[in-house]
Design a protein around this motif. Structure first.
Motif, PDB file in Angstrom:
ATOM      1  N   ASP A  49      52.148  45.776  55.496  1.00 59.78           N
ATOM      2  CA  ASP A  49      52.218  44.505  54.783  1.00 59.78           C
ATOM      3  C   ASP A  49      51.268  44.472  53.600  1.00 59.78           C
ATOM      4  OD1 ASP A  49      53.442  42.164  54.420  1.00 59.78           O
ATOM      5  OD2 ASP A  49      52.550  41.112  56.105  1.00 59.78           O
ATOM      6  N   ASN A  50      50.625  45.613  53.342  1.00 63.32           N
ATOM      7  CA  ASN A  50      49.594  45.575  52.298  1.00 63.32           C
ATOM      8  C   ASN A  50      49.821  46.591  51.183  1.00 63.32           C
ATOM      9  OD1 ASN A  50      49.030  47.802  53.813  1.00 63.32           O
ATOM     10  ND2 ASN A  50      46.842  47.402  54.030  1.00 63.32           N
ATOM     11  N   LEU A  52      51.249  46.402  47.759  1.00 66.38           N
ATOM     12  CA  LEU A  52      51.571  45.280  46.880  1.00 66.38           C
ATOM     13  C   LEU A  52      52.952  45.422  46.240  1.00 66.38           C
ATOM     14  CD1 LEU A  52      50.187  42.645  45.861  1.00 66.38           C
ATOM     15  CD2 LEU A  52      49.487  43.930  43.847  1.00 66.38           C
ATOM     16  N   ARG A 243      35.990  60.599  41.074  1.00 73.01           N
ATOM     17  CA  ARG A 243      36.925  59.497  40.785  1.00 73.01           C
ATOM     18  C   ARG A 243      38.135  59.945  39.969  1.00 73.01           C
ATOM     19  NH1 ARG A 243      36.969  54.487  41.217  1.00 73.01           N
ATOM     20  NH2 ARG A 243      37.256  54.143  38.998  1.00 73.01           N
ATOM     21  N   PRO A 261      38.716  58.028  54.255  1.00 72.71           N
ATOM     22  CA  PRO A 261      39.221  56.673  54.490  1.00 72.71           C
ATOM     23  C   PRO A 261      39.000  55.779  53.270  1.00 72.71           C
ATOM     24  CG  PRO A 261      37.173  57.061  55.693  1.00 72.71           C
ATOM     25  CD  PRO A 261      37.512  58.343  54.993  1.00 72.71           C
ATOM     26  N   PRO A 262      39.655  54.591  53.213  1.00 70.14           N
ATOM     27  CA  PRO A 262      40.616  54.081  54.185  1.00 70.14           C
ATOM     28  C   PRO A 262      41.948  54.833  54.132  1.00 70.14           C
ATOM     29  CG  PRO A 262      40.483  52.595  52.302  1.00 70.14           C
ATOM     30  CD  PRO A 262      39.421  53.631  52.110  1.00 70.14           C
ATOM     31  N   GLN A 264      45.217  54.437  53.922  1.00 72.13           N
ATOM     32  CA  GLN A 264      46.127  53.354  53.578  1.00 72.13           C
ATOM     33  C   GLN A 264      47.078  53.818  52.489  1.00 72.13           C
ATOM     34  OE1 GLN A 264      46.138  50.119  54.751  1.00 72.13           O
ATOM     35  NE2 GLN A 264      44.355  50.245  56.105  1.00 72.13           N
ATOM     36  N   ALA A 266      48.447  52.244  49.739  1.00 76.48           N
ATOM     37  CA  ALA A 266      48.157  51.960  48.323  1.00 76.48           C
ATOM     38  C   ALA A 266      47.055  52.871  47.794  1.00 76.48           C
ATOM     39  CB  ALA A 266      47.756  50.498  48.142  1.00 76.48           C
ATOM     40  N   LYS A 267      46.056  53.097  48.616  1.00 84.03           N
ATOM     41  CA  LYS A 267      44.973  54.012  48.222  1.00 84.03           C
ATOM     42  C   LYS A 267      45.548  55.393  47.932  1.00 84.03           C
ATOM     43  CE  LYS A 267      41.404  56.950  49.850  1.00 84.03           C
ATOM     44  NZ  LYS A 267      41.603  58.322  50.396  1.00 84.03           N
TER      45      LYS A 267
ATOM     46  N   SER B  18      45.955  43.028  44.954  1.00 86.04           N
ATOM     47  CA  SER B  18      45.902  44.008  46.042  1.00 86.04           C
ATOM     48  C   SER B  18      44.650  43.794  46.891  1.00 86.04           C
ATOM     49  CB  SER B  18      45.922  45.430  45.452  1.00 86.04           C
ATOM     50  OG  SER B  18      45.920  46.404  46.465  1.00 86.04           O
ATOM     51  N   ILE B  21      45.352  40.561  49.099  1.00 88.09           N
ATOM     52  CA  ILE B  21      46.207  40.656  50.298  1.00 88.09           C
ATOM     53  C   ILE B  21      45.518  41.484  51.381  1.00 88.09           C
ATOM     54  CG2 ILE B  21      48.397  40.294  49.057  1.00 88.09           C
ATOM     55  CD1 ILE B  21      49.017  43.289  49.497  1.00 88.09           C
ATOM     56  N   ASN B  22      44.785  42.510  50.969  1.00 82.64           N
ATOM     57  CA  ASN B  22      44.124  43.352  51.964  1.00 82.64           C
ATOM     58  C   ASN B  22      43.001  42.629  52.689  1.00 82.64           C
ATOM     59  OD1 ASN B  22      45.045  46.351  52.199  1.00 82.64           O
ATOM     60  ND2 ASN B  22      45.371  45.789  50.059  1.00 82.64           N
ATOM     61  N   ILE B  25      44.606  39.957  55.090  1.00 80.54           N
ATOM     62  CA  ILE B  25      45.069  40.544  56.346  1.00 80.54           C
ATOM     63  C   ILE B  25      43.904  40.708  57.325  1.00 80.54           C
ATOM     64  CG2 ILE B  25      45.991  42.691  57.351  1.00 80.54           C
ATOM     65  CD1 ILE B  25      47.815  42.899  54.890  1.00 80.54           C
ATOM     66  N   ARG B  26      42.706  40.902  56.788  1.00 83.47           N
ATOM     67  CA  ARG B  26      41.507  41.008  57.626  1.00 83.47           C
ATOM     68  C   ARG B  26      40.935  39.627  57.975  1.00 83.47           C
ATOM     69  NH1 ARG B  26      43.130  45.506  57.563  1.00 83.47           N
ATOM     70  NH2 ARG B  26      42.010  47.481  57.444  1.00 83.47           N
ATOM     71  N   GLN B 244      34.117  54.183  46.865  1.00 81.09           N
ATOM     72  CA  GLN B 244      34.358  53.010  47.710  1.00 81.09           C
ATOM     73  C   GLN B 244      34.489  51.742  46.877  1.00 81.09           C
ATOM     74  OE1 GLN B 244      35.162  53.329  50.891  1.00 81.09           O
ATOM     75  NE2 GLN B 244      34.910  55.527  50.565  1.00 81.09           N
ATOM     76  N   GLN B 245      34.523  51.875  45.553  1.00 81.15           N
ATOM     77  CA  GLN B 245      34.640  50.765  44.592  1.00 81.15           C
ATOM     78  C   GLN B 245      33.408  49.857  44.612  1.00 81.15           C
ATOM     79  OE1 GLN B 245      37.767  52.755  43.688  1.00 81.15           O
ATOM     80  NE2 GLN B 245      37.297  50.983  42.449  1.00 81.15           N
ATOM     81  N   GLU B 271      42.871  50.982  44.022  1.00 87.75           N
ATOM     82  CA  GLU B 271      41.465  50.602  43.957  1.00 87.75           C
ATOM     83  C   GLU B 271      41.248  49.183  44.482  1.00 87.75           C
ATOM     84  OE1 GLU B 271      39.901  53.400  40.262  1.00 87.75           O
ATOM     85  OE2 GLU B 271      39.665  51.236  40.139  1.00 87.75           O
ATOM     86  N   GLN B 273      42.929  47.761  46.805  1.00 92.15           N
ATOM     87  CA  GLN B 273      42.962  47.833  48.267  1.00 92.15           C
ATOM     88  C   GLN B 273      41.618  48.281  48.832  1.00 92.15           C
ATOM     89  OE1 GLN B 273      45.351  51.029  50.262  1.00 92.15           O
ATOM     90  NE2 GLN B 273      46.123  49.295  51.411  1.00 92.15           N
ATOM     91  N   VAL B 274      41.073  49.342  48.258  1.00 89.62           N
ATOM     92  CA  VAL B 274      39.793  49.863  48.750  1.00 89.62           C
ATOM     93  C   VAL B 274      38.692  48.816  48.554  1.00 89.62           C
ATOM     94  CG1 VAL B 274      38.060  51.671  48.424  1.00 89.62           C
ATOM     95  CG2 VAL B 274      40.501  52.258  48.352  1.00 89.62           C
ATOM     96  N   LEU B 277      39.228  45.897  51.108  1.00 87.26           N
ATOM     97  CA  LEU B 277      38.876  46.256  52.485  1.00 87.26           C
ATOM     98  C   LEU B 277      37.363  46.400  52.640  1.00 87.26           C
ATOM     99  CD1 LEU B 277      41.709  48.844  53.277  1.00 87.26           C
ATOM    100  CD2 LEU B 277      41.474  46.516  54.177  1.00 87.26           C
TER     101      LEU B 277
END
Lengths: 286, 286
Positions: A49-50, A52, A243, A261-262, A264, A266-267, B18, B21-22, B25-26, B244-245, B271, B273-274, B277
């Motif tokens: 669900d994540n 986008l 990066r 990780p993560p 996922q 999208a990552k 992004s 939504i991530n 969800i958490r 990890q952004q 990015e 998403q990361v 999260l």
């Protein structure tokens, strides 16, 4: 003149396919080395669900949408597995069974990090443990060996060893055993751990039995990325990238779960894009 | 007790949504500070063919799909602009006009990097150049000043300065000028460069004229991220982040075009998403 690819992409999951479409748009010669199911963890996901723009998708449907997109762009997927990759004069030679293909760059998108089949594999590698029985076979002539097979492709190696060794034990980690030489003894337990201090002395089974052997082979399991490409830097089972998705080796990029990780979608898609674009740029310069 | 958000996300483009939504969800409390058009460059894109799973999309349609997904997940978008963000006792206070909201983390997803209106703005800042006329006005009492306005919201600042300064010049960088005090003199040329060695001495116009002033104000332009959040590390106009952004400030993340090239949708979504999260994880720990 033999064909030289711009990008050879290992893996056809979200990261690999994203790299492929992005490099294809840049008019690069791309080939993806895939497997039957491109991303087993995504394939099994009940709902994602994540990612986008595509809400509430079954993992399988998302994977299908990814593959359709790649096909539409003319991305070639070969159902082959790279065995080793070696650098020569700034090009990469990828060994696939009996074929070799050549590429200016490599994108590693092999998914979830490598898990060894046995504890301490790293320590015993070359000290009685190997990943190719037919290669190392002659060392074990007349001795006792044990082979662990992840798929029936390992059986011909067991049969080969039966010709030259004293005793060959075989543990299939798959369901249907095919045609084994009658001299090969199948063990119906799972492997637990390696016995030995400096060298392999045997294998302990989950049922408690201890099998004394001098040679131990793990066949058809996952290949650790740094064994696939010698010199590749790994930390805690993940390929080290910056990066720009560059690894420590020039022209070698990595993207997706194999970089950490993560874990996922999208990552992975984002990293695949960056890796694909940077590999395309690198290939253009050469 | 005042509400504390877990994440305040600056920007409603692919990276911001992004992240949203991530984190949603958490189960995090998330608010997105958006603008009317969430990503002007994407909105204008004729076709985007490299966002995996959604081939051959008009930029506008892709953006709509992103916004629909976010709405479906219950993401709140506020049409407000953060003016400054300050840290206090490990929380971030975000100033929005006359309101202040509080958050445990910040995700910066403001898109294409900040472009200064004038060359050398950084050098002259605080040396005759400012971004808030009403704040610095008293310093220029009885003197000559020039204001550059990016929107008609700058006009009330020009009118305020007309009350206290000797001479007020005004350059509108937008089309319809509203209600200016008759003492404000509109210049119908574009600004070119700042005149001065150590301090502002005047402004050179594109038509060659030189206007001598002691004070110069740029109003309503883009805000450089390090001016928005003091102490934020920037390099070549991009916010410095790790894989990890994370920025250099604890609890402050950045994602998308503002972190550097390639300026691409999948990279931004990945990015985001990361960042989302990791910000969610950070907020949970506090």
């Amino acid at each position: 003149m033999e064909k030289i690819y711009d990008l050879v992409i290992l893996g056809c999951g979200p990261a690999g396919l994203s790299a492929a479409i992005n490099a294809t748009i840049r008019n690069k010669e791309v080939v993806v080395m895939g497997t039957e199911i491109c991303s087993p963890p995504l394939h099994k996901a009940q709902v994602v669900d994540n990612y986008l723009g595509l809400p509430a998708m079954k993992g399988k449907d998302l994977l299908d949408a990814f593959q359709e997109h790649a096909e539409k762009m003319g991305v070639k997927i070969m159902a082959q597995k790279a065995e080793t990759i070696t650098e020569m004069d700034g090009l990469y030679l990828i060994l696939l069974g009996e074929d070799v293909i050549t590429s200016r760059t490599i994108v590693i998108a092999t998914g979830v990090p490598y898990k060894p089949t046995l504890p301490q594999e790293d320590f015993f590698l070359g000290k009685g443990l190997g990943y190719c029985a037919t290669c190392d076979g002659p060392i074990y002539r007349g001795k006792d060996v044990l082979l662990i097979g992840h798929s029936d492709e390992a059986e011909h190696e067991a049969n080969f060893m039966a010709e030259i060794c004293n005793k060959v034990y075989y543990i299939p980690l798959y369901k249907k055993v095919g045609s084994l030489d009658s001299r090969v003894q199948i063990l119906d337990s799972r492997p637990d751990s390696i016995i030995g201090t400096d060298f392999v002395e045997g294998l302990r089974l989950k049922d408690g039995r201890e099998i004394a052997v001098e040679g131990l082979f793990v066949l058809g399991g996952e290949t650790a990325p740094d064994r696939l490409i010698p010199g590749l830097k790994i930390e805690k089972n993940h390929i080290i990238v910056n990066r720009q998705q560059e690894t420590n080796l020039p022209g070698v990029y990595a993207a997706g779960d194999c970089t950490g990780p993560p874990y996922q979608v999208a990552k992975s898609v984002g990293e695949g894009q960056v890796a694909g674009l940077n590999a395309a740029k690198y290939a253009s310069k050469r």
